[in-house]
Write an enzyme that holds these catalytic residues in place. Structure first.
Site, PDB file in Angstrom:
ATOM      1  N   LYS A  60       3.021  -1.296  40.379  1.00 61.73           N
ATOM      2  CA  LYS A  60       2.681  -0.817  38.971  1.00 61.73           C
ATOM      3  C   LYS A  60       2.188   0.682  39.320  1.00 61.73           C
ATOM      4  CE  LYS A  60      -0.267  -3.734  38.967  1.00 61.73           C
ATOM      5  NZ  LYS A  60      -1.309  -4.827  38.793  1.00 61.73           N
ATOM      6  N   THR A 111      -9.001   0.441  30.190  1.00 63.03           N
ATOM      7  CA  THR A 111      -7.984   0.105  31.008  1.00 63.03           C
ATOM      8  C   THR A 111      -8.640  -1.041  31.931  1.00 63.03           C
ATOM      9  OG1 THR A 111      -8.532   2.054  32.521  1.00 63.03           O
ATOM     10  CG2 THR A 111      -6.562   2.159  30.945  1.00 63.03           C
ATOM     11  N   GLY A 152      -9.247  -4.300  33.464  1.00 64.25           N
ATOM     12  CA  GLY A 152      -8.534  -5.483  33.703  1.00 64.25           C
ATOM     13  C   GLY A 152      -6.883  -5.467  33.413  1.00 64.25           C
ATOM     14  N   THR A 153      -6.581  -4.334  33.336  1.00 62.93           N
ATOM     15  CA  THR A 153      -4.857  -4.122  32.901  1.00 62.93           C
ATOM     16  C   THR A 153      -4.135  -4.780  34.007  1.00 62.93           C
ATOM     17  OG1 THR A 153      -5.209  -1.848  32.041  1.00 62.93           O
ATOM     18  CG2 THR A 153      -3.126  -2.493  32.391  1.00 62.93           C
ATOM     19  N   GLY A 154      -4.505  -4.891  35.212  1.00 64.79           N
ATOM     20  CA  GLY A 154      -3.671  -5.647  36.277  1.00 64.79           C
ATOM     21  C   GLY A 154      -3.656  -7.049  36.051  1.00 64.79           C
ATOM     22  N   CYS A 155      -4.838  -7.582  35.854  1.00 66.08           N
ATOM     23  CA  CYS A 155      -5.202  -8.935  35.557  1.00 66.08           C
ATOM     24  C   CYS A 155      -4.517  -9.369  34.623  1.00 66.08           C
ATOM     25  CB  CYS A 155      -6.662  -9.165  35.399  1.00 66.08           C
ATOM     26  SG  CYS A 155      -7.887  -8.709  36.783  1.00 66.08           S
TER      27      CYS A 155
END
Length: 274
Positions: free
Chosen positions: A176, A209, A211-214
């Protein structure tokens, strides 16, 4: 014959502020019409400003949660988030081998606030023990740098890091690129057969942003539980995350990095045949 919900298991840490971890995962599953279950690996004391404390649950307890859920509910996909040390990795990996469902692994190492969430001895065991079990590994640039010992500053660097992770045993990776500067953001997909895709989205000017990856990894797992193939699940998950950021960009939640709007347009619960 009856029907059942598409069910997903998240194996991750708890975020008491609700923006990341188990809480973000369950919100994502629900928003995408799936039945969410969880195995908690750690309890964090955190908010939008940062992580203050981390309490690690015993590995055997994490393993027992996984077995209790999977043997009964038989989830169709698994998302893995915070795996904080080698002992936990080596305890749950043999258990996960028993369940032939796609596993999406978001190797959480550094929080949005910059707090380190991973013990030093965990990196090698993640690569040796968990990577080969996963359908997809989804590191951000900081995490990819830790995993590959490479400095990643460009799309070419992302490609080199992806190949390095494939050589380490990953079946497929999605690096990402949200931390690269620019008005267009790129994520790079590569699998062990050499298939490569570059996904792009427009950068959104917001501080929300957390918690975007979770959320992205959970959305991929949810769409796979609904029967989509991996690349389609990635594309739809990216669209969901982009809109969740967009519809929450001006909302004030806390004093730091606010959460996404997971429920901007929730889907009805999906049903599949038994």
């Amino acid at each position: 014959m009856g029907s059942k919900y598409p069910s997903v298991l998240t194996i991750a840490g708890s975020d008491c502020s609700g923006g990341a971890g188990i809480q973000a995962d369950l919100k994502t599953f629900a928003a995408l019409g799936c039945y969410g279950t969880s195995a908690i690996t750690a309890i964090t004391v955190q908010n939008t400003v940062g992580v203050q404390k981390l309490h690690k649950l015993p590995p055997e307890l994490v393993k027992d949660q996984i077995i209790a859920v999977m043997d009964d509910i038989q989830c169709a996909a698994i998302k893995i988030g915070m795996i904080h040390n080698r002992r936990l990795t080596e305890t749950i990996a043999p258990t996960l081998k028993e369940y032939k469902v796609p596993i999406i692994f978001d190797p959480v190492m550094v929080a949005t606030s910059g707090d380190l969430l991973l013990e030093a001895d965990a990196v090698d065991s993640l690569k040796k023990v968990l990577f080969p079990l996963c359908a997809l590994v989804t590191p951000n640039l900081d995490e990819a740098s830790v995993l590959t010992s490479m400095e990643i500053c460009s799309l070419r660097d992302m490609e080199n890091a992806a190949w390095s992770l494939i050589e380490e045993g990953c079946k497929a990776v999605l690096i990402k690129g949200g931390h690269l500067k620019g008005t267009e953001l790129f994520d790079l997909y590569l699998d062990h057969q050499g298939e490569q895709h570059i996904f792009s989205t427009t950068w959104i000017d917001t501080n929300n942003t957390h918690g975007t990856g979770c959320t992205l990894s959970s959305a991929i797992a949810a769409y796979m539980a609904r029967g989509l193939d991996l690349l389609t699940a990635i594309e739809k998950a990216r669209q969901y995350v982009h809109k969740a950021i967009l519809y929450g960009k001006n909302v004030k939640t806390g004093k730091g990095h606010g959460p996404l709007n997971h429920s901007f347009d929730p889907e009805k619960m999906q049903f599949g045949r038994l």
